[in-house]
Design a protein around this motif. Structure first.
Motif, PDB file in Angstrom:
ATOM      1  N   ALA A   3      11.988 -11.311  -5.610  1.00 42.62           N
ATOM      2  CA  ALA A   3      10.991 -10.238  -5.634  1.00 42.62           C
ATOM      3  C   ALA A   3      10.615  -9.894  -4.198  1.00 42.62           C
ATOM      4  CB  ALA A   3       9.758 -10.666  -6.430  1.00 42.62           C
ATOM      5  N   ARG A   4      10.166  -8.658  -4.028  1.00 40.19           N
ATOM      6  CA  ARG A   4       9.890  -8.147  -2.683  1.00 40.19           C
ATOM      7  C   ARG A   4       8.503  -7.524  -2.607  1.00 40.19           C
ATOM      8  NH1 ARG A   4      13.788  -3.589   0.150  1.00 40.19           N
ATOM      9  NH2 ARG A   4      12.816  -3.531   2.230  1.00 40.19           N
ATOM     10  N   LEU A   5       7.778  -7.872  -1.546  1.00 40.02           N
ATOM     11  CA  LEU A   5       6.520  -7.198  -1.225  1.00 40.02           C
ATOM     12  C   LEU A   5       6.809  -6.318  -0.025  1.00 40.02           C
ATOM     13  CD1 LEU A   5       3.443  -6.750  -1.431  1.00 40.02           C
ATOM     14  CD2 LEU A   5       3.161  -8.785   0.023  1.00 40.02           C
ATOM     15  N   SER A   6       6.843  -5.020  -0.249  1.00 39.67           N
ATOM     16  CA  SER A   6       7.223  -4.061   0.804  1.00 39.67           C
ATOM     17  C   SER A   6       5.978  -3.401   1.398  1.00 39.67           C
ATOM     18  CB  SER A   6       8.149  -3.001   0.196  1.00 39.67           C
ATOM     19  OG  SER A   6       8.527  -2.044   1.161  1.00 39.67           O
ATOM     20  N   GLY A  47       0.850  -1.186   0.000  1.00 44.64           N
ATOM     21  CA  GLY A  47       0.000   0.000   0.000  1.00 44.64           C
ATOM     22  C   GLY A  47       0.881   1.230   0.000  1.00 44.64           C
ATOM     23  N   THR A  48       0.334   2.351  -0.431  1.00 47.35           N
ATOM     24  CA  THR A  48       1.119   3.585  -0.494  1.00 47.35           C
ATOM     25  C   THR A  48       1.728   3.933   0.853  1.00 47.35           C
ATOM     26  OG1 THR A  48      -0.369   4.395  -2.221  1.00 47.35           O
ATOM     27  CG2 THR A  48       1.052   6.009  -1.153  1.00 47.35           C
ATOM     28  N   ASN A  49       0.954   3.698   1.908  1.00 47.29           N
ATOM     29  CA  ASN A  49       1.431   3.967   3.266  1.00 47.29           C
ATOM     30  C   ASN A  49       1.442   2.698   4.107  1.00 47.29           C
ATOM     31  OD1 ASN A  49       1.621   6.870   2.840  1.00 47.29           O
ATOM     32  ND2 ASN A  49      -0.614   6.855   2.855  1.00 47.29           N
ATOM     33  N   GLU A  76      10.516  -0.985   8.882  1.00 46.39           N
ATOM     34  CA  GLU A  76      10.629  -0.316   7.587  1.00 46.39           C
ATOM     35  C   GLU A  76       9.551   0.756   7.452  1.00 46.39           C
ATOM     36  OE1 GLU A  76      12.383  -4.230   5.199  1.00 46.39           O
ATOM     37  OE2 GLU A  76      10.390  -3.467   4.736  1.00 46.39           O
ATOM     38  N   VAL A  77       9.852   1.792   6.695  1.00 43.71           N
ATOM     39  CA  VAL A  77       8.933   2.909   6.496  1.00 43.71           C
ATOM     40  C   VAL A  77       8.503   2.950   5.031  1.00 43.71           C
ATOM     41  CG1 VAL A  77       8.638   5.404   6.624  1.00 43.71           C
ATOM     42  CG2 VAL A  77      10.040   4.219   8.336  1.00 43.71           C
ATOM     43  N   VAL A  78       7.202   2.996   4.794  1.00 44.86           N
ATOM     44  CA  VAL A  78       6.651   3.135   3.446  1.00 44.86           C
ATOM     45  C   VAL A  78       5.681   4.314   3.454  1.00 44.86           C
ATOM     46  CG1 VAL A  78       5.240   2.074   1.658  1.00 44.86           C
ATOM     47  CG2 VAL A  78       6.910   0.688   2.909  1.00 44.86           C
ATOM     48  N   GLY A  79       5.995   5.343   2.679  1.00 42.50           N
ATOM     49  CA  GLY A  79       5.139   6.533   2.674  1.00 42.50           C
ATOM     50  C   GLY A  79       5.107   7.168   4.050  1.00 42.50           C
ATOM     51  N   SER A  80       3.911   7.346   4.571  1.00 39.43           N
ATOM     52  CA  SER A  80       3.740   7.933   5.904  1.00 39.43           C
ATOM     53  C   SER A  80       3.392   6.878   6.944  1.00 39.43           C
ATOM     54  CB  SER A  80       2.636   8.998   5.853  1.00 39.43           C
ATOM     55  OG  SER A  80       1.399   8.418   5.444  1.00 39.43           O
ATOM     56  N   SER A  81       3.775   5.627   6.676  1.00 33.47           N
ATOM     57  CA  SER A  81       3.400   4.524   7.574  1.00 33.47           C
ATOM     58  C   SER A  81       4.054   4.614   8.946  1.00 33.47           C
ATOM     59  CB  SER A  81       3.776   3.187   6.937  1.00 33.47           C
ATOM     60  OG  SER A  81       5.187   3.047   6.859  1.00 33.47           O
TER      61      SER A  81
END
Length: 310
Positions: free
Chosen positions: A302-305, A158-160, A235-240
């Motif tokens: 492959a990676r699912l982040s 997801g974006t975040n 780990e940080v994804v977007g504003s997560s």
């Protein structure tokens, strides 16, 4: 005068159990199935197809094309990329006092215990580097799976950040066109996967397979799921915020997949008695491993982040 406890204690010894109970326990199923290849030099060199260069070739610059009789056929050589996977030295020393070894090894050999624990520490360092190694941050180390995976092989939950779904795992496996040998995730992510199966009415024998040692192992679409406690959970994804983890799909072999490297005549960790330390009455033991990691095809990982189930 009655027998005092302080005096009685002098005549009694506590029972000491041989061995040392482990408190540092981390699970790394990926390492247990990772194939290794011997390297007879300081580095392992191989060539990959240059996908970007080939995709940019136009029909007039060497790409195969349909032609009429007597047409000129355009020549174009296939471009390659040279990849170098360097061997690294992973080592640690431990000094064991000779007096303590000879006089206090009645229950546990002081030397054997120290060697075993140093070897465990060396192994843990390789496991950690396999998951999170970054040769840019530490040039003496090697890149782990988080650095070997390319941007084009990375999917976002997801974006975040977002919770894991079965569909996400389907998409992740599709990113390894020749077929993944395993999915690698944290324990918390595996718990979320089990819950998804329960909601879908699963967790039956059809979701399990037997590994080489006869232990049942969860699978997704027939691909075994491996637990790796060294994968980060911050780990940080977007504003997560620092609340996410990644799931990896990996192909493991020496032809086109990911595999380990070792140098020297012996595979694995080696024990070397350096000898008496110059300025003290102790033996120095060196525990070392000439090791590395190689990824043949970038399509083999492959990676699912951004998964929030950690």
């Amino acid at each position: 005068m009655p027998l005092l406890k302080a005096e009685a204690d002098k005549l009694s010894n506590n029972e000491l159990v041989a061995g040392v109970i482990e408190e540092i326990i981390e699970k790394d199923d990926l390492f247990s199935v990772l194939p290794f290849m011997r390297v007879n030099s300081k580095a392992y060199v191989y060539n990959r197809e240059d996908e970007g260069a080939q995709n940019n070739i136009t029909a007039g610059a060497g790409m195969p094309a349909f032609v009429d009789p007597n047409d000129t056929i355009t020549e174009g050589a296939v471009p390659f990329v040279e990849v170098i996977a360097k061997l690294r030295i992973l080592a640690g020393d431990v000094d064991v006092d000779k007096f303590l070894q000879e006089t206090e090894s009645d229950t546990n050999s002081q030397l054997s215990v120290q060697i075993a624990k140093k070897a465990k520490a060396v192994g843990r360092m390789y496991h950690r580097t396999l998951a999170t190694g970054d040769a840019t941050a530490n040039p003496k180390s090697f890149d782990g799976i988080s650095k070997l995976v390319s941007t084009g092989q990375t999917l976002l939950a997801g974006t975040n950040g977002a919770a894991l779904t079965l569909s996400m795992l389907d998409q992740l496996l599709d990113q390894v066109p020749n077929g993944a040998d395993a999915l690698v995730m944290r324990r918390g992510t595996l718990r979320a996967f089990r819950n998804l199966l329960r909601v879908a009415g699963g967790t039956t024998a059809s979701e399990y397979m037997m590994e080489a040692f006869g232990k049942p192992m969860l699978t997704h679409n027939g691909v075994p799921i491996l637990v790796n406690d060294h994968l980060p959970s911050n780990e940080v994804v977007g504003s997560s915020g620092a609340v996410c983890a990644s799931v990896y799909a990996v192909r493991l072999n020496e032809a086109d997949g990911m595999h380990g490297l070792y140098g020297g005549a012996e595979a694995g960790i080696r024990i070397e008695n350096v000898g008496t330390v110059q300025n003290k009455d102790a033996d120095r033991i060196r525990v070392k491993w000439y090791c590395g990691l190689a990824l043949k095809s970038t399509k083999s990982i492959a990676r699912l982040s951004g998964v929030t189930n950690v």
